[in-house]
Structures are given as C-alpha cells and as structure tokens.
Motif scaffolding. Sequence first.
Motif, PDB file in Angstrom:
ATOM      1  N   LEU A  99       0.830  -1.205   0.000  1.00 21.55           N
ATOM      2  CA  LEU A  99       0.000   0.000   0.000  1.00 21.55           C
ATOM      3  C   LEU A  99       0.869   1.261   0.000  1.00 21.55           C
ATOM      4  O   LEU A  99       0.579   2.224  -0.726  1.00 21.55           O
ATOM      5  N   THR A 100       1.935   1.251   0.820  1.00 18.34           N
ATOM      6  CA  THR A 100       2.847   2.398   0.841  1.00 18.34           C
ATOM      7  C   THR A 100       3.505   2.597  -0.520  1.00 18.34           C
ATOM      8  O   THR A 100       3.650   3.732  -1.005  1.00 18.34           O
ATOM      9  N   LEU A 102       2.293   1.739  -3.389  1.00 16.99           N
ATOM     10  CA  LEU A 102       1.267   2.252  -4.294  1.00 16.99           C
ATOM     11  C   LEU A 102       1.051   3.748  -4.097  1.00 16.99           C
ATOM     12  O   LEU A 102       0.911   4.504  -5.074  1.00 16.99           O
ATOM     13  N   ILE A 103       1.060   4.207  -2.851  1.00 15.62           N
ATOM     14  CA  ILE A 103       0.897   5.631  -2.574  1.00 15.62           C
ATOM     15  C   ILE A 103       2.062   6.427  -3.157  1.00 15.62           C
ATOM     16  O   ILE A 103       1.889   7.511  -3.727  1.00 15.62           O
ATOM     17  N   ILE A 104       3.275   5.881  -3.023  1.00 14.83           N
ATOM     18  CA  ILE A 104       4.452   6.554  -3.592  1.00 14.83           C
ATOM     19  C   ILE A 104       4.323   6.663  -5.103  1.00 14.83           C
ATOM     20  O   ILE A 104       4.628   7.714  -5.693  1.00 14.83           O
ATOM     21  N   CYS A 105       3.867   5.599  -5.735  1.00  7.25           N
ATOM     22  CA  CYS A 105       3.678   5.641  -7.190  1.00  7.25           C
ATOM     23  C   CYS A 105       2.639   6.677  -7.593  1.00  7.25           C
ATOM     24  O   CYS A 105       2.815   7.408  -8.578  1.00  7.25           O
ATOM     25  N   LEU A 106       1.554   6.758  -6.825  1.00  7.34           N
ATOM     26  CA  LEU A 106       0.532   7.765  -7.127  1.00  7.34           C
ATOM     27  C   LEU A 106       1.068   9.178  -6.946  1.00  7.34           C
ATOM     28  O   LEU A 106       0.739  10.080  -7.726  1.00  7.34           O
ATOM     29  N   ARG A 107       1.904   9.382  -5.920  1.00  7.32           N
ATOM     30  CA  ARG A 107       2.508  10.697  -5.720  1.00  7.32           C
ATOM     31  C   ARG A 107       3.436  11.061  -6.869  1.00  7.32           C
ATOM     32  O   ARG A 107       3.495  12.220  -7.300  1.00  7.32           O
ATOM     33  N   GLU A 108       4.169  10.080  -7.358  1.00  7.55           N
ATOM     34  CA  GLU A 108       5.057  10.344  -8.495  1.00  7.55           C
ATOM     35  C   GLU A 108       4.245  10.711  -9.739  1.00  7.55           C
ATOM     36  O   GLU A 108       4.615  11.629 -10.490  1.00  7.55           O
TER      37      GLU A 108
END
Length: 337
Positions: A99-100, A102-108
């Motif tokens: 999940l973390t 995935l969040i990093i990918c969304l932020r990128e």
Amino acid sequence: MAKGPVLIEIDEEPVPKVAEAPPVPDPIPVATPRGEAMQMAARVAARKPSRLGRLFWGLAGAVLTAVLSAAAWEFVTGWIARAPVVGWAFTGLLGAFVLTLLIICLRELAALRRLARLDGLRHAAAQATEQNDLAAARVVVDRLDGLYRARPDTEWGRARLAELRGDQMDATGLLKLAEDTLVAPLDKAAEREVEAAARQVATVTALVPLALADVVAALTANLRMIRRIAEIYGGRGGVLGSWRLTRAVMAHLVATGAVAVGDDMLEPVLGGSILGKLSRRFGEGLVNGALTARVGVAAMEVCRPLTYLPGDRPKARRLVKQALGGLFQSQRDKGND
C-alpha cells in the motif's frame, strides 16, 4: 729602445650568429579552470540510456519483481500453514508495504502531472501573447490563479491581480500584470535557491580535494536546486519528475554548448581576466559555481508557468556576482598579487 706606437695583437672571438642561436623554450602552459566537475555532472545527467540498456533494466526489474513476489507468497503461505497468527501478521506487514509503495507511485504520477500542467500553462501563455488573444490570456490567468490558490504566500498577489485585471485591455498587459503580482515574488525565491546552490558548489569544489567528490557534490546540489525551483513554481516534482526535469535542463545546456564558461562570465566577480592567476582548486570552484547559476536560470525557464517577456530573463552573470562576490575575498586578493 725606439719610441713609437706598440701593436698588441688580441685574439678576437667570433661574433655569434642569430641563425645559430639555440631556440627559446616554450613556456609551460597554465591550465585554465574549465569547471570539469559541472561538465561531467551535466553529461551524466543528460545522457540518455540506449535502447539495449532500457531493455536490460526493464527485464531486470520484471524478473526481480517476479522473484520477490513469488518468494513473498511462499513465505507468507508457509507461515500461515505452520503458524496462522504469525503468517497473518506477516501478511499485514506485506500488505502495508504494498500500500505504501502504491501511494508513492501515485505521488510520483501526480508530480509528473503537475509538471505537465506547468508546461501546458507556459505554452498557452506564449500562444496568447503571440496572437494577442485577450480571451485566451484571461483563461491563462484563471488557471494561474487556480494553481496558487492554496498557497498563503501568493494571497496578496492573487488579490492584487483580481483587483486590477479588469483594467487590462490586451493580452500582453494582462499577462504582464499576472507576472508582476504572482510570478515575480516566486522568481526572487528561485533566484535565492540558485545563489545558494552556486555558493555550495563553489565552496565544496574549492575546499574538498578528493577525486570525484566535487562531481558528486555538483550533481547533488544541482538536483536539489532544480527540485526546489520546481516546488517554488508549483511543480512539486517527485523523484522521477525531478530526474526527468534535470535531464531536460542538462540536455538543453549540453546541446547549446552552455556548459562552458570563461573569463567574461566571472568578470563581475573577479574584476578582470585573472583566472590563470588563481589557484587551481579556487578557479575550479568559481567556474563550477558559475555553471550552477547557468543551470539554475535554465531550470527557472523550464519550471516557470509564464514565459519571460523580452528583457525580463534573469542574467546568469548577475546571479554569479550576487552568489560568489566576496565569497573568496582572500583568494581573490592573492590572485591579484
């Protein structure tokens, strides 16, 4: 003894001939600082990987992801079979990790989208100015106001822009007003970042004699500077976005031959052409700092939401003078002596 003149014979030495004179040895050339650290850092950042290299790293990433996923699955299912409580605990940790990630990918992705938004806004402003389209300029100003609506530091500029925008009757005047009220304070903040990065690179290059340390310091400082400039203008570039932006800036500088500097750029700091009289490390520090300022100006052009009007583009020489003037006063006095 008869008196009279006395003739004394003296052996005359042959007169040396110019043609037989030995040649004058050439003076040992003094190496002029060229900013090798910044040039190498720019080439590293601007270098595009080959297709074979991209294929290799893509396959390596896919294989590594598959192996880690299979190993994690077997690890979790094995523990669930042996000790269900421990196995489910490991499953929760693995899920939190995914999940973390995935969040990093969304932020990128969001960071890349914001950079694309700035690029689109800049092109729209340039087109509105070129065509003198007042309606298109108003759309650009609305988008610019929406971009900075959540930032308290732009509150006064947005209020001033909303108060005066109705008095502008052409696209150039409206965009100039938006630049003066909203973008100009951001330009000042970006220039301070450029000056700080130039001082840091110059100091590290002059004081750290370790091999490749100046290259690492120059590359790190320029990456941080470009990232901060993007954040100031609203880009908020992530890791991928910052690296992509850095490659675009460095590639532009390398292609245009701007990753080179001479006495003319350092004249405002040194007061004359004395690079050859300075110590090697000090000269390299000044040149690397000057090149960092030039990279900062290019980054400001890339990240800025509005194109510079004629005559408003910041001068790298001015930033170099503000950043490096008086930084090495004792070394400069030694070079003058």
